[in-house]
Design a protein around this motif. Sequence first.
Motif, mmCIF file in Angstrom:
data_model
loop_
_atom_site.group_PDB
_atom_site.id
_atom_site.type_symbol
_atom_site.label_atom_id
_atom_site.label_comp_id
_atom_site.label_asym_id
_atom_site.label_seq_id
_atom_site.Cartn_x
_atom_site.Cartn_y
_atom_site.Cartn_z
ATOM 1 N N LEU A 321 -68.157 -3.249 -37.623
ATOM 2 C CA LEU A 321 -69.287 -2.417 -37.204
ATOM 3 C C LEU A 321 -70.528 -2.733 -38.035
ATOM 4 O O LEU A 321 -71.640 -2.829 -37.511
ATOM 5 N N LYS A 322 -70.322 -2.878 -39.323
ATOM 6 C CA LYS A 322 -71.438 -3.180 -40.220
ATOM 7 C C LYS A 322 -72.102 -4.501 -39.832
ATOM 8 O O LYS A 322 -73.327 -4.629 -39.807
ATOM 9 N N GLU A 323 -71.283 -5.483 -39.505
ATOM 10 C CA GLU A 323 -71.820 -6.784 -39.094
ATOM 11 C C GLU A 323 -72.605 -6.672 -37.792
ATOM 12 O O GLU A 323 -73.679 -7.266 -37.633
ATOM 13 N N ALA A 324 -72.075 -5.902 -36.836
ATOM 14 C CA ALA A 324 -72.750 -5.752 -35.546
ATOM 15 C C ALA A 324 -74.040 -4.949 -35.661
ATOM 16 O O ALA A 324 -74.989 -5.171 -34.911
ATOM 17 N N ILE A 325 -74.075 -4.017 -36.613
ATOM 18 C CA ILE A 325 -75.238 -3.133 -36.758
ATOM 19 C C ILE A 325 -76.310 -3.751 -37.658
ATOM 20 O O ILE A 325 -77.507 -3.620 -37.404
ATOM 21 N N ARG A 326 -75.874 -4.461 -38.697
ATOM 22 C CA ARG A 326 -76.838 -4.996 -39.662
ATOM 23 C C ARG A 326 -77.052 -6.499 -39.555
ATOM 24 O O ARG A 326 -78.012 -7.038 -40.102
ATOM 25 N N LYS A 334 -79.061 -0.986 -31.641
ATOM 26 C CA LYS A 334 -79.626 0.187 -32.319
ATOM 27 C C LYS A 334 -78.880 1.473 -31.999
ATOM 28 O O LYS A 334 -78.956 2.437 -32.749
ATOM 29 N N GLU A 335 -78.183 1.509 -30.862
ATOM 30 C CA GLU A 335 -77.432 2.714 -30.492
ATOM 31 C C GLU A 335 -75.987 2.664 -30.969
ATOM 32 O O GLU A 335 -75.272 3.669 -30.942
ATOM 33 N N LEU A 336 -75.529 1.513 -31.383
ATOM 34 C CA LEU A 336 -74.133 1.344 -31.795
ATOM 35 C C LEU A 336 -73.843 2.102 -33.086
ATOM 36 O O LEU A 336 -74.584 1.989 -34.060
ATOM 37 N N LYS A 337 -72.750 2.875 -33.088
ATOM 38 C CA LYS A 337 -72.373 3.580 -34.311
ATOM 39 C C LYS A 337 -70.865 3.841 -34.417
ATOM 40 O O LYS A 337 -70.358 4.077 -35.510
ATOM 41 N N ASN A 338 -70.128 3.807 -33.301
ATOM 42 C CA ASN A 338 -68.712 4.186 -33.318
ATOM 43 C C ASN A 338 -67.796 3.038 -32.900
ATOM 44 O O ASN A 338 -68.208 2.147 -32.157
ATOM 45 N N ALA A 339 -66.564 3.110 -33.356
ATOM 46 C CA ALA A 339 -65.504 2.235 -32.845
ATOM 47 C C ALA A 339 -64.166 2.919 -33.100
ATOM 48 O O ALA A 339 -64.015 3.657 -34.086
ATOM 49 N N TYR A 359 -70.819 5.297 -38.026
ATOM 50 C CA TYR A 359 -71.791 4.828 -39.011
ATOM 51 C C TYR A 359 -73.000 5.758 -39.015
ATOM 52 O O TYR A 359 -73.604 6.033 -37.979
ATOM 53 N N ASN A 360 -73.340 6.244 -40.193
ATOM 54 C CA ASN A 360 -74.520 7.092 -40.372
ATOM 55 C C ASN A 360 -75.671 6.205 -40.822
ATOM 56 O O ASN A 360 -75.690 5.704 -41.936
ATOM 57 N N ARG A 361 -76.638 6.008 -39.946
ATOM 58 C CA ARG A 361 -77.726 5.084 -40.244
ATOM 59 C C ARG A 361 -78.640 5.587 -41.359
ATOM 60 O O ARG A 361 -79.284 4.791 -42.045
ATOM 61 N N LYS A 362 -78.709 6.877 -41.554
ATOM 62 C CA LYS A 362 -79.556 7.418 -42.618
ATOM 63 C C LYS A 362 -78.943 7.194 -43.994
ATOM 64 O O LYS A 362 -79.631 6.774 -44.922
ATOM 65 N N SER A 363 -77.662 7.483 -44.105
ATOM 66 C CA SER A 363 -77.002 7.349 -45.407
ATOM 67 C C SER A 363 -76.414 5.963 -45.635
ATOM 68 O O SER A 363 -76.148 5.566 -46.769
ATOM 69 N N PHE A 366 -69.993 5.439 -43.759
ATOM 70 C CA PHE A 366 -69.125 5.660 -42.606
ATOM 71 C C PHE A 366 -68.378 6.987 -42.736
ATOM 72 O O PHE A 366 -67.957 7.362 -43.834
ATOM 73 N N ASN A 367 -68.224 7.660 -41.630
ATOM 74 C CA ASN A 367 -67.397 8.868 -41.557
ATOM 75 C C ASN A 367 -66.123 8.542 -40.793
ATOM 76 O O ASN A 367 -66.142 7.778 -39.820
ATOM 77 N N ASP A 368 -65.013 9.130 -41.229
ATOM 78 C CA ASP A 368 -63.753 8.977 -40.509
ATOM 79 C C ASP A 368 -63.735 9.898 -39.297
ATOM 80 O O ASP A 368 -63.962 11.102 -39.437
ATOM 81 N N ILE A 369 -63.465 9.355 -38.129
ATOM 82 C CA ILE A 369 -63.361 10.173 -36.912
ATOM 83 C C ILE A 369 -62.141 9.744 -36.083
ATOM 84 O O ILE A 369 -62.265 9.417 -34.907
#
Length: 684
Positions: A321-326, A334-339, A359-363, A366-369
């Motif tokens: 996720l980090k690779e895809a987002i950053r 820009k809308e991607l955050k979950n997997a 993924y929390n873009r502000k902080s 990652f949060n576990d869900i």
Amino acid sequence: MKTKSNKKKNHVPIRMNALFLSVFFLFSVLVLRLGYIQIVKGEEYKRTAYLTENVTTKLDAPRGKMFDANYRVVVDNEPVFSITYTRTREADTVKRHEIAKKMAELIDKDSEELTERDKKDYFIFLNEEEVEKRISAAEKESTPPEELYDLMLEKVTQEDIESLTKQQLEVLSIKSEMDRGYTLSPQRIKIGATKEEIALISEHLPELEGVDIKPDAERSYPFKDSFRDIFGQVKQIPKSKMDYYTSRGNDRNDMVGTSFLEEQYESVLRGTKTKIKYVTDKVGNPVGDPVEEDGARGSDLVLTVDMELQQEVEKVIEEELKEAIRGKYAYDNKELKNAYVVMMDPNTGEILSMAGKEYNRKSGKFNDIPFGNIYHSYAMGSTVKGATVLTGLHEGVIERNTVINDAPLKFGDGRQLKSHANMGPVDAVEALEGSSNIFMWHIAMRLSGYDYTNKRFNDHKVKEAFDILRNSYSQFGLGVPTGIDLPSEATGYNTGMSNELFQAMFFSIGQFDTYTPMQLAQYVSTIANGGLRMQPHLLKEIREPSVNPNKLGKLLYRFEPNVMNKIEMKPNHIEVVQKGFYEVMHGSNGTAAWIFKDKEYNPAGKTGTAEVDKETGLVNKTLVGYAPYENPEVAFAVVVPDIREGYTNNEIAEGVLDAYFSLKKEGIPTEPESKQTNENNEPR
């Protein structure tokens, strides 16, 4: 000789008389005493006996532990101290409020769980006269006495609620806990009090009537946040569920599982309570010392999840996720955050891993869900094409050797539909390998009674096609409960029926109804094992609590694999789809062959892309599969919602399969070491 004999006879009557006299005297004393007790003191003793009462209260016992599939402790009990309050009948609400005010100065108490009604009640308690003045004489006259308090509640405004200070809310939070308990039943005010709080409370105990400090237990998690949401929470009975629990024999102040596994297996994890027996006087105050009967810890759960694999899966999701987002596609995603990922044994239904990350873009954290795998549903795209092909084969609208030309479809209204590439003539296996939309659309058209060659309906059966497809999909677990052993789950979103042929066509390629990742995992497991829909489950065993930390308790129950249904499709039809899934990951046109064809574990599967927003290009990317192809031991589902660019679904799937087989190669034990035994000295 005669004289001696007479003397002997004279002694006997004297002794007998002395004995009779003694007995008579003692008997007289006894009669007098009984008369005194019965006549003089009888009424007093009767009143005393009448005014005393035997009262039994209970304390929660430590809950059972949880272990992972390799018998590592994942949920434990940590010894803590709790601040408790034991109410007497003399402690009215005003007195409890005074004690709560004193305690608020000594301890910190969270007030987040207070409801608006709690706050309104407290405002009235503090300002009863003021609130009463807000009620007009006419309102008082027209309102029945039993409804007057409800009227007072209506007069409390939002401004009134917001006027309550932080200190007042803390007092309210403490008092709310004090009010929950029964008379003489210790009620927890705060679990896990700090050393400073314990010292302050101890110092002020003489002025805090009913307050005490008791040893307690709090849940601890050796693997920290990993899978913690699925373990669930333990709290005092929520007000909304009070009737439910009390009707089942719980006390109002019980600590119970309120979510996920803690709630699902509450009756197993809950221990036998410690009983405290009191004798009370006429006003309810204890007389003498209480008698205590020890309780017992609850039974232990052994889960199917391997926590080492679980942590590896979570790590893979975060990295991809980090690779895809950053990384390379940061601008597009820009809308991607979950997997989400679910891994299960297709032969038994055991959940090996269930992970989700947000993924929390502000902080930047990652949060576990993991709960998203059973509560969140998405359009899954082409991953469901295996079910579509099997439906077509079962209904007879295609045969195993049916060939359909994958070329753009043109309709009278000018609409043109096509696959991602023009594949030419393809059979069912090739259609799955290259993910042909055209092949699936022809199945849907034939089920709907539409003759594409003549551009007309021979028999308009679009709604019937929906029924056939939904019924067929449900056999795999799509759109219906999976049966997972948790208190609740989502079943996806049924978009309804339509008379439009195009809607039935889009249903056939996974772009109409929505499904959860858990449903996808059950679906692909059914294909992997040859047609049995297995119940997914997290429980492996239930064991008696053990006093020895190096031993497991006696086995009480083992979850046996549960076949929920067998799909109606023929074995040779299922083999067609299995072969198609194999070619997806190995064939020259396989949509995932570029990443999986050289893997030693020989996987099979199906990729999917579901259009979310046509204008922006936003899609859901999915992948289902299993390995090894010949003898499947692990099935999986990967869901990456709201992505535009990249192959994150494939890369996550590769990472989690690599992790599974790497751990297996390293020799991760599936059973405890033979030298370890259970409480009956049986090898574990």
